[in-house]
Design a protein around this motif. Structure first.
Motif, PDB file in Angstrom:
ATOM      1  N   THR A 267       0.821  -1.214   0.000  1.00  0.00           N
ATOM      2  CA  THR A 267       0.000   0.000   0.000  1.00  0.00           C
ATOM      3  C   THR A 267       0.856   1.266   0.000  1.00  0.00           C
ATOM      4  N   ASP A 268       1.677   1.413  -0.998  1.00  0.00           N
ATOM      5  CA  ASP A 268       2.628   2.519  -1.065  1.00  0.00           C
ATOM      6  C   ASP A 268       2.728   2.923  -2.534  1.00  0.00           C
ATOM      7  N   GLY A 269       2.406   4.197  -2.834  1.00  0.00           N
ATOM      8  CA  GLY A 269       2.425   4.671  -4.212  1.00  0.00           C
ATOM      9  C   GLY A 269       3.731   4.374  -4.932  1.00  0.00           C
ATOM     10  N   PHE A 270       4.829   4.360  -4.179  1.00  0.00           N
ATOM     11  CA  PHE A 270       6.130   4.068  -4.791  1.00  0.00           C
ATOM     12  C   PHE A 270       6.133   2.676  -5.425  1.00  0.00           C
ATOM     13  N   TYR A 271       5.677   1.680  -4.660  1.00  0.00           N
ATOM     14  CA  TYR A 271       5.697   0.301  -5.190  1.00  0.00           C
ATOM     15  C   TYR A 271       4.552   0.050  -6.166  1.00  0.00           C
ATOM     16  N   ILE A 272       3.447   0.780  -5.995  1.00  0.00           N
ATOM     17  CA  ILE A 272       2.336   0.649  -6.947  1.00  0.00           C
ATOM     18  C   ILE A 272       2.807   1.136  -8.326  1.00  0.00           C
TER      19      ILE A 272
ATOM     20  N   ASP B 140       2.793  -4.107   5.424  1.00  0.00           N
ATOM     21  CA  ASP B 140       3.669  -3.122   6.062  1.00  0.00           C
ATOM     22  C   ASP B 140       5.132  -3.408   5.708  1.00  0.00           C
ATOM     23  N   PHE B 141       5.987  -2.411   5.974  1.00  0.00           N
ATOM     24  CA  PHE B 141       7.402  -2.516   5.584  1.00  0.00           C
ATOM     25  C   PHE B 141       8.161  -3.163   6.731  1.00  0.00           C
ATOM     26  N   ASN B 142       8.246  -4.498   6.708  1.00  0.00           N
ATOM     27  CA  ASN B 142       8.776  -5.191   7.871  1.00  0.00           C
ATOM     28  C   ASN B 142       9.247  -6.596   7.477  1.00  0.00           C
TER      29      ASN B 142
ATOM     30  N   VAL C 214      15.392  -4.808  -6.168  1.00  0.00           N
ATOM     31  CA  VAL C 214      14.934  -3.531  -6.715  1.00  0.00           C
ATOM     32  C   VAL C 214      14.699  -2.571  -5.550  1.00  0.00           C
ATOM     33  N   ASP C 215      15.052  -1.326  -5.727  1.00  0.00           N
ATOM     34  CA  ASP C 215      14.900  -0.268  -4.710  1.00  0.00           C
ATOM     35  C   ASP C 215      15.901  -0.441  -3.572  1.00  0.00           C
ATOM     36  N   THR C 216      15.755  -1.498  -2.780  1.00  0.00           N
ATOM     37  CA  THR C 216      16.666  -1.726  -1.644  1.00  0.00           C
ATOM     38  C   THR C 216      17.617  -2.883  -1.953  1.00  0.00           C
ATOM     39  N   PHE C 217      18.685  -2.987  -1.169  1.00  0.00           N
ATOM     40  CA  PHE C 217      19.629  -4.100  -1.388  1.00  0.00           C
ATOM     41  C   PHE C 217      19.861  -4.891  -0.112  1.00  0.00           C
TER      42      PHE C 217
ATOM     43  N   SER D 115      18.354  -0.205   3.426  1.00  0.00           N
ATOM     44  CA  SER D 115      19.473   0.348   2.655  1.00  0.00           C
ATOM     45  C   SER D 115      19.173   1.735   2.095  1.00  0.00           C
ATOM     46  N   THR D 116      17.988   1.908   1.550  1.00  0.00           N
ATOM     47  CA  THR D 116      17.656   3.180   0.895  1.00  0.00           C
ATOM     48  C   THR D 116      17.649   4.356   1.871  1.00  0.00           C
ATOM     49  N   THR D 117      16.883   4.201   2.945  1.00  0.00           N
ATOM     50  CA  THR D 117      16.717   5.337   3.856  1.00  0.00           C
ATOM     51  C   THR D 117      17.988   5.566   4.669  1.00  0.00           C
TER      52      THR D 117
ATOM     53  N   GLN E 267      20.968   5.193   3.413  1.00  0.00           N
ATOM     54  CA  GLN E 267      21.856   5.928   2.490  1.00  0.00           C
ATOM     55  C   GLN E 267      21.419   7.378   2.303  1.00  0.00           C
ATOM     56  N   ARG E 268      20.104   7.596   2.307  1.00  0.00           N
ATOM     57  CA  ARG E 268      19.633   8.994   2.170  1.00  0.00           C
ATOM     58  C   ARG E 268      20.106   9.830   3.360  1.00  0.00           C
ATOM     59  N   GLU E 269      19.986   9.243   4.551  1.00  0.00           N
ATOM     60  CA  GLU E 269      20.434   9.969   5.744  1.00  0.00           C
ATOM     61  C   GLU E 269      21.947  10.199   5.683  1.00  0.00           C
TER      62      GLU E 269
ATOM     63  N   ALA F 219      12.668  11.397   4.892  1.00  0.00           N
ATOM     64  CA  ALA F 219      13.514  10.539   4.053  1.00  0.00           C
ATOM     65  C   ALA F 219      12.763   9.489   3.230  1.00  0.00           C
ATOM     66  N   ASN F 220      11.451   9.392   3.399  1.00  0.00           N
ATOM     67  CA  ASN F 220      10.652   8.597   2.448  1.00  0.00           C
ATOM     68  C   ASN F 220       9.222   9.117   2.475  1.00  0.00           C
ATOM     69  N   LEU F 221       8.367   8.486   1.693  1.00  0.00           N
ATOM     70  CA  LEU F 221       7.003   8.991   1.506  1.00  0.00           C
ATOM     71  C   LEU F 221       6.282   9.231   2.833  1.00  0.00           C
ATOM     72  N   PHE F 222       6.254   8.221   3.714  1.00  0.00           N
ATOM     73  CA  PHE F 222       5.470   8.344   4.954  1.00  0.00           C
ATOM     74  C   PHE F 222       6.150   9.291   5.947  1.00  0.00           C
ATOM     75  N   SER F 223       7.476   9.287   5.967  1.00  0.00           N
ATOM     76  CA  SER F 223       8.211  10.217   6.840  1.00  0.00           C
ATOM     77  C   SER F 223       7.923  11.652   6.422  1.00  0.00           C
TER      78      SER F 223
ATOM     79  N   PHE G 115      11.295  13.333   0.431  1.00  0.00           N
ATOM     80  CA  PHE G 115      11.659  12.297  -0.532  1.00  0.00           C
ATOM     81  C   PHE G 115      10.357  11.645  -0.968  1.00  0.00           C
ATOM     82  N   ASP G 116      10.271  11.294  -2.247  1.00  0.00           N
ATOM     83  CA  ASP G 116       9.092  10.644  -2.846  1.00  0.00           C
ATOM     84  C   ASP G 116       8.008  11.649  -3.226  1.00  0.00           C
ATOM     85  N   ALA G 117       7.107  11.187  -4.110  1.00  0.00           N
ATOM     86  CA  ALA G 117       6.154  12.115  -4.721  1.00  0.00           C
ATOM     87  C   ALA G 117       4.766  11.508  -4.913  1.00  0.00           C
TER      88      ALA G 117
ATOM     89  N   ALA H  31      11.330  13.242  -6.427  1.00  0.00           N
ATOM     90  CA  ALA H  31      10.624  12.064  -6.944  1.00  0.00           C
ATOM     91  C   ALA H  31      11.634  11.045  -7.441  1.00  0.00           C
ATOM     92  N   GLN H  32      11.439   9.806  -7.054  1.00  0.00           N
ATOM     93  CA  GLN H  32      12.219   8.727  -7.675  1.00  0.00           C
ATOM     94  C   GLN H  32      11.488   8.305  -8.945  1.00  0.00           C
ATOM     95  N   HIS H  33      12.076   7.395  -9.693  1.00  0.00           N
ATOM     96  CA  HIS H  33      11.452   6.896 -10.915  1.00  0.00           C
ATOM     97  C   HIS H  33      11.130   5.413 -10.765  1.00  0.00           C
TER      98      HIS H  33
HETATM   99  O1  T6T Z   1      11.114   5.703  -0.548  1.00  0.00           O
HETATM  100  C1  T6T Z   1      10.485   4.544  -1.015  1.00  0.00           C
HETATM  101  C2  T6T Z   1      11.502   3.449  -1.137  1.00  0.00           C
HETATM  102  O2  T6T Z   1      12.557   3.882  -1.965  1.00  0.00           O
HETATM  103  C3  T6T Z   1      12.045   3.074   0.238  1.00  0.00           C
HETATM  104  O3  T6T Z   1      12.920   1.992   0.137  1.00  0.00           O
HETATM  105  C4  T6T Z   1      10.917   2.749   1.194  1.00  0.00           C
HETATM  106  O4  T6T Z   1       9.991   3.797   1.213  1.00  0.00           O
HETATM  107  C5  T6T Z   1       9.403   4.122  -0.040  1.00  0.00           C
HETATM  108  O5  T6T Z   1       8.714   3.005  -0.526  1.00  0.00           O
HETATM  109  C6  T6T Z   1       8.378   5.245   0.119  1.00  0.00           C
HETATM  110  O6  T6T Z   1       7.403   4.909   1.063  1.00  0.00           O
END
Ligand code: T6T
Length: 325
Positions: free
Chosen positions: A38-43, A67-69, A115-118, A173-175, A177-179, A228-232, A254-256, A274-276
């Motif tokens: 339920t996250d526009g980024f992954y949708i 959820d992200f867990n 994809v996205d994270t590592f 990994s993503t968040t 690295q952003r920090e 640092a991400n959409l929900f934050s 971060f995110d759009a 915005a990421q792509h």
């Molecule tokens: O920022 C993206 C994603 O890149 C990150 O790994 C987790 O959060 C998002 O999905 C945005 O909610």
């Protein structure tokens, strides 16, 4: 007898001719496991992946947790492995905790692309370390993203004052690295800015909003926040609004998601990065397919950013990077 032998020989030849053709026609199934569903980024990532799957005649399965867990993602991964897809694309929700669960996929002969994270260090196929088995990492450059955010926030606050990072939790990994990129840029080039302690919100926008208010109560001279991400970012922006500080406490997001447009237009958010994600999904499926059909693939693919603010958000070439819902 001769005729029978000839027919048998013909049948063997025919099989030899037909078998490779059948192998080529095999309909591959590629699974995409997002960080959460339920996250526009992954949708949006799914849309890009589906576009590639349609172009290639591949079946795309999108299966994830709400959820992200890692606790909820690992059972989804196990269920996907049990169905033996031809390849797995996954956004691992923890750098360390997904290593062993993903190794099971790799050991079962299912190619893994993240994809996205590592996982691990994100540098794959080196023959070193325990987490280099994924074939490719397809994502934004998140350190650069953090640096861009720092520069944007520094500009918005006139290069001085107190700010903090609203982040999800350590180990992603993503968040992370952003920090890291954000703090590196601030330390190197913005001596007038103090970065307060990071607030971790567990990907809960409500928590991020109350944290903003608590940080502001302790630091009435707070001038900025990096979500640092959409929900934050959404949460931090809501917190600024609830504290009556719109325009005074600057927000870089971060995110759009689509709601960011209003937030930019009202001045609640200064800049959104915005990421792509559609590109990440598209190249994820393309890479998996290339591998499955015997091509070599790049070990890393980097996708870009679009920086959104009041001056450009109405431009369709910019707004096309807003996420889907
Ligand atoms: O920022 C993206 C994603 O890149 C990150 O790994 C987790 O959060 C998002 O999905 C945005 O909610």
């Amino acid at each position: 007898k001769k005729i029978v032998a000839a027919l048998a020989a013909l049948a063997i030849c025919a099989t030899a001719l037909v078998t490779p053709a059948l192998a080529q026609d095999k309909k591959f199934t590629i699974a995409l496991i997002p960080g959460l569903t339920t996250d526009g980024f992954y949708i949006t990532m799914r849309k890009g992946a589906q576009a590639a799957a349609d172009a290639l005649g591949v079946t795309l399965v999108f299966q994830g947790a709400p959820d992200f867990n890692p606790v909820t993602q690992v059972p989804v991964l196990d269920a996907v492995i049990a169905k033996k897809p031809d390849a797995i694309l996954i956004a691992p929700t923890d750098k360390v905790q997904l290593v062993e669960p993903l190794r099971k996929a790799n050991d079962a002969g299912i190619p893994v692309i993240t994809v996205d994270t590592f996982i691990g260090s994100g540098v794959y196929q080196t023959g070193a370390g325990e987490a280099d088995f994924p074939l490719s990492y397809i994502a934004s450059d998140n350190i650069l993203g953090g640096e861009i955010a720092a520069r944007a926030l520094a500009k918005a606050i006139g290069d001085k004052g107190k700010v903090y990072v609203s982040n999800v939790k350590p180990g992603i990994s993503t968040t992370d690295q952003r920090e890291e990129g954000f703090k590196k840029e601030m330390a190197a080039n913005h001596p007038g800015i103090t970065v307060l302690e990071t607030q971790f919100n567990d990907n809960d926008a409500n928590k991020a909003a109350s944290q903003l208010q608590a940080v502001f109560a302790r630091n009435p001279d707070l001038v900025g926040v990096f979500g640092a991400n959409l929900f934050s970012a959404l949460g931090a922006a809501n917190g600024v609004q609830q504290a009556g500080q719109t325009g005074t406490v600057k927000v870089v997001a971060f995110d759009a998601p689509t709601s960011i447009v209003d937030n930019i237009n009202t001045g609640l958010v200064d800049v959104a990065i915005a990421q792509h994600p559609a590109e990440i999904g598209y190249f994820g499926v393309m890479s998996a397919y290339a591998h499955l059909t015997g091509q070599s693939i790049p070990v890393a693919v980097g996708t870009g950013f679009t920086i959104m603010d009041k001056s450009n958000i109405a431009d369709p070439n910019i707004s096309k990077y807003l996420y889907s819902e």
